[in-house]
Design a protein around this motif. Structure first.
Motif, PDB file in Angstrom:
ATOM      1  N   SER A  20       0.832  -1.215   0.000  1.00  0.00           N
ATOM      2  CA  SER A  20       0.000   0.000   0.000  1.00  0.00           C
ATOM      3  C   SER A  20       0.857   1.252   0.000  1.00  0.00           C
ATOM      4  CB  SER A  20      -1.010   0.028   1.150  1.00  0.00           C
ATOM      5  OG  SER A  20      -0.617  -0.763   2.206  1.00  0.00           O
ATOM      6  N   LEU A  21       1.982   1.204   0.754  1.00  0.00           N
ATOM      7  CA  LEU A  21       2.826   2.409   0.802  1.00  0.00           C
ATOM      8  C   LEU A  21       3.571   2.620  -0.520  1.00  0.00           C
ATOM      9  CD1 LEU A  21       4.053   2.006   4.459  1.00  0.00           C
ATOM     10  CD2 LEU A  21       2.586   3.816   3.558  1.00  0.00           C
ATOM     11  N   ALA A  22       4.084   1.535  -1.088  1.00  0.00           N
ATOM     12  CA  ALA A  22       4.819   1.673  -2.353  1.00  0.00           C
ATOM     13  C   ALA A  22       3.897   2.198  -3.448  1.00  0.00           C
ATOM     14  CB  ALA A  22       5.423   0.330  -2.755  1.00  0.00           C
ATOM     15  N   LYS A  23       2.652   1.703  -3.442  1.00  0.00           N
ATOM     16  CA  LYS A  23       1.672   2.151  -4.439  1.00  0.00           C
ATOM     17  C   LYS A  23       1.425   3.655  -4.309  1.00  0.00           C
ATOM     18  CE  LYS A  23      -1.304  -1.417  -4.918  1.00  0.00           C
ATOM     19  NZ  LYS A  23      -2.455  -2.153  -4.395  1.00  0.00           N
ATOM     20  N   ALA A  24       1.205   4.093  -3.061  1.00  0.00           N
ATOM     21  CA  ALA A  24       0.930   5.512  -2.818  1.00  0.00           C
ATOM     22  C   ALA A  24       2.148   6.371  -3.173  1.00  0.00           C
ATOM     23  CB  ALA A  24       0.536   5.714  -1.360  1.00  0.00           C
ATOM     24  N   LEU A  25       3.332   5.882  -2.846  1.00  0.00           N
ATOM     25  CA  LEU A  25       4.553   6.645  -3.157  1.00  0.00           C
ATOM     26  C   LEU A  25       4.751   6.753  -4.663  1.00  0.00           C
ATOM     27  CD1 LEU A  25       7.164   5.203  -0.621  1.00  0.00           C
ATOM     28  CD2 LEU A  25       6.218   7.520  -0.646  1.00  0.00           C
ATOM     29  N   ALA A  26       4.495   5.645  -5.361  1.00  0.00           N
ATOM     30  CA  ALA A  26       4.681   5.642  -6.813  1.00  0.00           C
ATOM     31  C   ALA A  26       3.773   6.692  -7.458  1.00  0.00           C
ATOM     32  CB  ALA A  26       4.384   4.250  -7.370  1.00  0.00           C
ATOM     33  N   LYS A  27       2.559   6.798  -6.951  1.00  0.00           N
ATOM     34  CA  LYS A  27       1.600   7.765  -7.477  1.00  0.00           C
ATOM     35  C   LYS A  27       2.123   9.186  -7.257  1.00  0.00           C
ATOM     36  CE  LYS A  27      -3.289   7.394  -7.974  1.00  0.00           C
ATOM     37  NZ  LYS A  27      -4.518   6.942  -7.363  1.00  0.00           N
ATOM     38  N   LYS A  28       2.593   9.441  -6.029  1.00  0.00           N
ATOM     39  CA  LYS A  28       3.095  10.785  -5.695  1.00  0.00           C
ATOM     40  C   LYS A  28       4.313  11.157  -6.523  1.00  0.00           C
ATOM     41  CE  LYS A  28       1.794  12.087  -1.001  1.00  0.00           C
ATOM     42  NZ  LYS A  28       0.841  13.089  -1.400  1.00  0.00           N
ATOM     43  N   LEU A  29       5.192  10.184  -6.761  1.00  0.00           N
ATOM     44  CA  LEU A  29       6.450  10.483  -7.456  1.00  0.00           C
ATOM     45  C   LEU A  29       6.353  10.291  -8.962  1.00  0.00           C
ATOM     46  CD1 LEU A  29       8.856   8.545  -5.032  1.00  0.00           C
ATOM     47  CD2 LEU A  29       8.422  11.001  -5.040  1.00  0.00           C
ATOM     48  N   ASP A  30       5.206   9.750  -9.420  1.00  0.00           N
ATOM     49  CA  ASP A  30       5.024   9.398 -10.821  1.00  0.00           C
ATOM     50  C   ASP A  30       6.048   8.347 -11.278  1.00  0.00           C
ATOM     51  OD1 ASP A  30       3.645   9.468 -13.149  1.00  0.00           O
ATOM     52  OD2 ASP A  30       4.745  11.152 -14.013  1.00  0.00           O
ATOM     53  N   PHE A  31       6.266   7.346 -10.435  1.00  0.00           N
ATOM     54  CA  PHE A  31       7.097   6.182 -10.760  1.00  0.00           C
ATOM     55  C   PHE A  31       6.135   5.018 -11.019  1.00  0.00           C
ATOM     56  CE2 PHE A  31      11.409   6.900  -8.365  1.00  0.00           C
ATOM     57  CZ  PHE A  31      11.513   8.176  -8.891  1.00  0.00           C
ATOM     58  N   ILE A  32       6.638   3.936 -11.647  1.00  0.00           N
ATOM     59  CA  ILE A  32       5.772   2.755 -11.680  1.00  0.00           C
ATOM     60  C   ILE A  32       6.045   1.940 -10.421  1.00  0.00           C
ATOM     61  CG2 ILE A  32       5.570   2.623 -14.206  1.00  0.00           C
ATOM     62  CD1 ILE A  32       7.374   0.041 -13.898  1.00  0.00           C
ATOM     63  N   TYR A  33       5.025   1.186 -10.016  1.00  0.00           N
ATOM     64  CA  TYR A  33       5.159   0.347  -8.833  1.00  0.00           C
ATOM     65  C   TYR A  33       5.233  -1.113  -9.282  1.00  0.00           C
ATOM     66  CZ  TYR A  33       3.553  -2.604  -5.022  1.00  0.00           C
ATOM     67  OH  TYR A  33       3.431  -3.624  -4.120  1.00  0.00           O
ATOM     68  N   VAL A  34       6.297  -1.794  -8.907  1.00  0.00           N
ATOM     69  CA  VAL A  34       6.431  -3.212  -9.252  1.00  0.00           C
ATOM     70  C   VAL A  34       6.379  -4.051  -7.976  1.00  0.00           C
ATOM     71  CG1 VAL A  34       7.831  -4.964 -10.415  1.00  0.00           C
ATOM     72  CG2 VAL A  34       7.894  -2.595 -11.238  1.00  0.00           C
TER      73      VAL A  34
END
Ligand code: DC
Length: 225
Positions: A20-34
């Motif tokens: 859940s945290l990686a997903k939220a961070l990816a959204k904020k940073l505009d990175f993809i989440y794997v």
């Protein structure tokens, strides 16, 4: 000149809040989440469908030749496929969890998934979560975070998640499965779960998702310029 992509590795035990945290961070940073656990889960599911249990009494390499696992991004969200079947939901059961832990101890399985994981980091700015991302998959990641929390709290989070999906496991069963899986994951010979030497340890015990997110954003701000 080729521009270097950025990578953040997040490792830690089950239920620490990685996905859940990686997903939220990816959204904020505009990175993809794997979510690399999904790959091990899909392979575990494939072995289970082939009639094997966690003792994996078979020629692993031989079976793997016929298992095609793939990650596709649909509307920016990761889906995991076995052949042409989307198994993103099916991999979230307690049986798939235990099978994932069993297959993930096998060197042949880890080798099969290594290049696929590294390729994502070569192509995209990404946040990748798993157990060995900072230690094995992306040892040169720009930032390595080891996310953890007490085992009771991790089990309670997983118990609530499963209950919401209609699973009837008790809290004690979830806690005991989780401890067993933590033990397997951190005691296996190949790529055991452990913090990389240069990982930042982040403890989410007593923190909700928003509070944990603030903590991680601070760590990112401090470490990635
Ligand atoms: O993160 P998860 O619970 O979905 O992971 C499922 C299993 O896969 C877990 O028992 C450990 C294993 N795993 C691994 O060995 N290496 C990874 N990079 C990710 C997961």
């Amino acid at each position: 000149m080729e521009t270097k992509t950025k990578a953040i590795a997040i490792d830690g035990p089950a239920g620490a809040g990685k996905s859940s945290l990686a997903k939220a961070l990816a959204k904020k940073l505009d990175f993809i989440y794997v979510d690399t656990g999904a790959l091990y889960r899909a392979i575990g599911l494939a072995f289970s469908k082939r009639g094997f249990d966690t003792s994996l009494n078979c020629d692993i390499a031989d079976e793997l030749k016929n298992i095609n696992v793939d990650i596709r991004f649909i509307d920016g969200v990761q889906h995991v496929f076995l052949g042409e079947t989307d198994v993103s939901e099916e991999i979230r059961t307690p049986v798939a969890s235990m099978m994932a832990s069993a297959v993930s101890a096998k060197g042949e399985v880890r080798a099969k998934l290594l290049d696929m994981q590294r390729d994502f980091a070569k192509k995209y700015n990404c946040i990748m979560d798993g157990r060995d991302i900072g230690t094995v998959v992306l040892p040169d990641a720009d930032l390595k975070i080891f996310l953890t929390a007490s085992d009771e709290e991790r089990a309670m989070r997983r118990y609530k998640e499963l209950k919401e999906k209609g699973d009837t496991s008790t809290f004690e069963e979830v806690l005991s499965d989780m401890r067993q899986r933590d033990y397997n994951d951190s005691h296996r010979a190949i790529a055991p779960l452990k913090p990389a030497e240069d990982a930042v340890i982040a403890d989410t015990t007593g923190k909700n998702v928003e509070e944990s997110l603030v903590m991680l954003l601070d760590i990112i701000k401090e470490n990635i310029k």
